[in-house]
Structures are given as C-alpha cells and as structure tokens.
Design an enzyme around this catalytic site. Structure first.
Site, PDB file in Angstrom:
ATOM      1  N   LYS B  74       0.862  -1.190   0.000  1.00 35.52           N
ATOM      2  CA  LYS B  74       0.000   0.000   0.000  1.00 35.52           C
ATOM      3  C   LYS B  74       0.892   1.231   0.000  1.00 35.52           C
ATOM      4  O   LYS B  74       1.937   1.244   0.676  1.00 35.52           O
ATOM      5  CB  LYS B  74      -0.878  -0.054   1.250  1.00 35.52           C
ATOM      6  N   SER B 149      -9.657   1.432   3.009  1.00 32.97           N
ATOM      7  CA  SER B 149      -8.809   2.238   2.163  1.00 32.97           C
ATOM      8  C   SER B 149      -7.722   1.446   1.426  1.00 32.97           C
ATOM      9  O   SER B 149      -7.104   1.988   0.510  1.00 32.97           O
ATOM     10  CB  SER B 149      -8.148   3.324   3.003  1.00 32.97           C
ATOM     11  N   SER B 173      -9.701  -0.966   7.141  1.00 28.19           N
ATOM     12  CA  SER B 173      -9.137  -0.739   5.800  1.00 28.19           C
ATOM     13  C   SER B 173      -8.453  -1.940   5.160  1.00 28.19           C
ATOM     14  O   SER B 173      -8.109  -1.893   3.980  1.00 28.19           O
ATOM     15  CB  SER B 173      -8.165   0.432   5.835  1.00 28.19           C
TER      16      SER B 173
END
Lengths: 93, 485
Positions: B74, B149, B173
């Site tokens: 990420k 996310s 997330s």
C-alpha cells in the site's frame, strides 16, 4: 466553519464552507448519540495496548544523512530551507 | 498460485524467481489499466531483485519463506526507492529516504516488491475513491468500488496480479476491502507489527497486515513481518506467533460468539445469508454458537470517527509545505501563514480536509470534553464488551468465546459515486470493523457466500475476531472455516 478551517490551517473557499458545513453538521449530529450514554465513572481509554511505551538505550544508531532529509524540501537556499518572511507584516504564523 | 506454492517452487527450482516476477508484471500490465490498483510499478527493480534470489539459489544459499513471492505494498508505506504518495497530491512527488520495517522484513524473507498499491488518500475512505490518482475498481464488477482504504492491495490480490499484499487497517481498511473483493484480510493485534515507516493516520489504531487469497498465505506473511521493533516503541516485546506447522490443527469444540448486534435489520439480505452460512459451517464442525452482547457496537462509528479524526488532525499537522510535500506558489504579499494554509488546501483532498477539521473541532477548547473525551470513554466501554465476551460468564454459565463472528460490512460493494458525496453514509459502512481497532484486537475477513446483485455475483466477507495476541488460534479457526467452504 471558518474558525475551524483556520485552526486547521486550511484556506477554504465560500463554496467549500457551505458544503463542509452541511456535511460536518450531519456527522456531528450523528455523534450526539454518545452523549446519551451513562459514562459516570468511566475512564477514557487512549490506547488499546496494555503495556507502557518501552524505552530503548540512548545510543547513536543508523541515521539519515543530512542531505537525504534536506533534499526533500521544496525550496532551498544552500544548506537552508527557504520560507516567506516570518517576522513583521505577512508573517506571524 | 498461492504464495506458499510460489516460494516452494522457487526453492525447489521448479521455476525461477525471474519467471514468477515476469508473470506478475505481465498480469499487472494487462489488468491495471482497467482496475487502477497500482500507483507505481517497479518493473526493473523487481526483475533485478528476482535475479538476486535466483543467483542466491544457484550458489546454494538458503532461501527465505517468501522466496520469489511477488508482493504489492500500500502506498502509505515508505520504501527507499520510488515514490510514497499516500494517494495524495500532498506527497505526489515524495521519495522516502528509508524503508518501513514490515516491508524490509518481507524483502528479507525473499519477497519481490512489484509496486505500490493505490489507496484512499491518507487511508481515509471506505471505497478507494478518495485517491488523488483516481479510483480503483472492483475486479468482480468494474462499475463498483473495491472497498477501502487498502483498495489497490485488495484489487491486486483479487485479480491475481500478486498472491499477497500489505495493507493497513485503522478502522477496517484491510478487512472491508478484502470482504468486498472476495479475499482474505488480516488485521493483527495492535502492537504485533511495527508501524515504523507507515505514514501515520491515527496512531493508536493503525496496524499493518496482509491481504491474500488463502489463510495460509496471510499467516506466512504475518510470521515474516511480526515482532518487536526498536523503531516502534508500541510493538509488543513478545515472541511472534508460531503459525506454520499449527495452522491445520483444528480447535477442538470451539466456542463462537455471535453478537446480537450482528443481526442488524439494515444488513443487506446477502450479508444475512453469508453470516448464516458461516454459523452453519461452524455448527457442522462441532462448534458451540453463543450469543454475545456487544452493546456499544452501535456507538462504534461515532467514537471511532472522533478518535481517528482527532489523531489525524494532529498527525497531519506535519504537512506544512516547508520541509517536504506539496508547497503552494505564493503571490506577492503572502506570508508564512498563507504558505501553510494554501499548501494544505491544495495538497489535501476533500475527505482529508473534512477529517482534519472534524478532529480539530473535537480537540478544540470548549468541545474537548463533549466530543474527544466522551469518545475515549465510549472506547473503554467497547473494550469491556469484548473483554466480557472473551471471559467465561460466571453468572449465566456462558463459556468464554474462542472467537467472535460478524459480517465485515453491512452491504456488498456499492457503485462508484454512490456514497461519495455523503460522508456519513460512507462512514456507516464501517460499523462492523471500527470497534475492533478501538479495542486493539486481531481480526480476519474470509470470503462468505457471494450474493447476486444485478446479475453479478458479488463477494461478501465474514469476520472472525480473536483475543489480543492470539493470532495463532484465530488463524486456526479461520483455516477451519475456509476448509469448510
């Protein structure tokens, strides 16, 4: 709204003021439900971890070279970071 | 192919790490234009790293447990090469001078970093839509969101671009996008994995964890990244979970708690059947299902968004346009305050601005007690609810739960744009995940029975929540449920 934006160091437009006011009023209205709980004698919980911070020995370890960190600045003059005038008119953060 | 099969194949010499890396890069090239799961792809670096692993094998060196496994990180994770953008204009050109601990541990275990995954800006979002680099799409239906996310991490794994990815989970997330994309996502106990080199959103809640297609792969990654780190004083000083051999050992007669609050009338019908399916599967394996009362789940969203926003407003104060990140071009007569305000307004998108303002308000003089402090007290009540479920109840004779079973979100993946102008509606999607972060517990999302919406089968996740630092038992239970499906 403008006060909160200013405390947040955000410059927002009139249109944004209207939009954010509406959206954040919705959110804060929803938060009101917390006030209906009986919280008498309940201590705040700031951190889920049960242990206190661990300290480490104060020893010099690997660190970034000065240039590696300074090189990230968007504007520089020699070894310094360049910023607008801080003291006097236009300054005063 | 799973991460464990890839690592075994590379170690045995069935195929080379370079072949594996090329395969992953080709798949990224083919699929990424439609999915937008990656912000940056490291083609040359990945091939170079894979060649090193092949050379190490040729010279007889012992290879790590993730030898040659392609991974995505990420983009809120700092690497000493490429950009670390956090999905934001603020950091669109930021190049970190160092590498995060969890990423370095993956690399040391033999993993090959393919690229940086797209994400909601500063990890603030539940749909992947707040990224400055454009929305990521759900591989199962490109008109729908992948969740967030960790949107790019989930989409990259679900579409087979990489077998595993790292995400971060502050309020769901990792688990929510894993559920909406039909894969496995694990949020470890707070303190299990170092946060050093993770761009901070809400420091008392943030935790890095794996997304993968199998429980075993997530366990493999967790084992590689877990453990104390001198650079993160909140990491727990205890041995990492020994998972490898024990994963397939079932938990005998497990007690599975199902919260009364998981049967919310607002749940999508597909979510109700996915939860029912998981309960049935556990019953068939001899589990005892008990109802537990997580009375304060209904207050989780309110408490979470106050605590997280308050911490975010403080953490994101560092972005001032001076030392790094976006700097606004000033006009004549503009001063230092203008530099701060204009750099931040230009650099941060609307959702980040909303949360900074919400947090600033909740911490401001006169409102601190009413909002922030109240939220922290509710946080304690939420933690007590979980503690009670994980302890035997002497009054009623109810046994202690081995894990708690809940949906990972109240709805399947929604359409792009459906909730993006209504922040509160978006926040409410996190109802089943946020309380786990407030309590600091480990939890894992597994694919449940999919639901058909508009003729498309959409995945749905079910979530198992465990005791603090007992990932070993949590993963064994997850393996049982995975094997039953």
């Amino acid at each position: 709204m403008r006060k909160v934006a200013s405390l947040s160091r955000l410059a927002i437009t009139d249109e944004q003021v209207a939009l954010y006011r509406h959206q954040l009023s919705d959110v804060l209205g929803y938060m009101e439900r917390l006030r209906r709980l009986d919280l008498e004698g309940v201590e705040p919980l700031t951190h889920a971890g049960d242990t206190l911070n661990r300290m480490r020995e104060d020893e010099v370890g690997a660190m970034l070279a000065n240039e590696a960190a300074m090189g990230l600045s968007p504007e520089r003059t020699g070894p310094f970071i360049k910023v607008p005038k801080v003291i006097g008119d236009g300054g005063g953060a | 192919m799973s991460a464990s099969a890839i690592a075994a194949g590379v170690r045995n010499g069935d195929f080379s790490a370079v072949e594996v890396a090329r395969g992953a890069l080709e798949r990224v090239e083919a699929l990424n234009p439609a999915l937008n799961a990656f912000i940056d792809v490291f083609r040359e670096e990945a091939i170079a790293r894979a060649s090193e692993i092949d050379r190490a094998r040729a010279s007889g060196e012992r290879l790590g447990p993730l030898a040659g496994v392609p991974v995505a990180l990420k983009d809120n994770m700092c690497l000493s090469w490429g950009r670390t953008t956090c999905g934001s204009r603020m950091l669109a050109r930021y190049r970190s001078p160092y590498t995060l601990t969890a990423g370095q541990r993956l690399i040391d275990a033999g993993a090959v970093v393919i690229g940086k995954a797209n994400m909601d800006e500063f990890a603030m979002g539940s749909s992947g839509e707040t990224s400055f680099f454009g929305a990521t799409r759900n591989p199962h239906d490109h008109a729908r969101v992948p969740g967030g996310s960790s949107s790019g991490s989930a989409a990259a794994v679900a579409s087979g671009m990489v077998p595993v990815a790292l995400g971060s989970d502050t309020g769901g997330s990792i688990r929510q996008p894993a559920g909406l994309c039909g894969i496995v996502g694990l949020k470890p106990t707070y303190g299990r994995v170092s946060r050093y080199g993770l761009v901070a959103y809400a420091s008392s809640l943030d935790q890095i964890g794996p997304l993968g297609r199998t429980v075993e792969d997530c366990a493999l990654v967790l084992e590689a990244i877990a453990g104390v780190d001198p650079n993160d004083g909140t990491t727990a000083d205890m041995p990492g979970p020994a998972l490898a051999g024990a994963l397939d050992e079932p938990v005998e007669g497990p007690v599975i708690g199902v919260p009364r609050q998981a049967h919310d009338s607002h749940n999508h019908p597909g979510v109700v059947s996915a939860l029912g399916g998981a309960i049935d599967a556990f019953v068939k394996m001899g589990a005892r299902i008990v109802e537990v009362d997580l009375a304060h789940v209904a207050h989780g969203i309110a408490a979470y968004y106050l605590v997280a926003s308050a911490e975010a407003s403080s953490n994101l104060a560092r972005f001032d346009g001076v030392r790094y990140g976006h700097r606004a071009a000033l006009g004549p007569g503009e001063g230092l305050l203008d530099l701060y305000c204009r750099s931040r307004s230009e650099g941060f998108g609307p959702e980040v601005q909303r949360r900074i303002m919400l947090g600033t308000y909740a911490l401001s003089s006169g409102y601190y007690d009413a909002y922030y402090n109240t939220a922290l007290r509710v946080r304690r009540l939420i933690r007590r609810d979980y503690d009670a479920a994980f302890a035997p109840d002497e009054g009623t004779g109810a046994p202690a739960c081995d894990a708690i079973l809940m949906p990972s979100s109240p709805n399947p993946a929604f359409r792009l744009g459906e909730k993006s102008s209504d922040p509160l509606a978006m926040y409410l999607e996190d109802v089943y995940t946020v309380t786990v972060n407030l309590a600091g517990l480990p939890a894992i999302t597994l694919p449940g029975t999919p639901t058909v919406v508009d003729g498309v089968a959409l995945p749905l996740g079910v979530q198992l929540i465990g005791r603090a630092f007992d990932e070993a038992r949590l993963l064994r239970l997850a393996r049982m449920l995975e094997g039953a499906g």
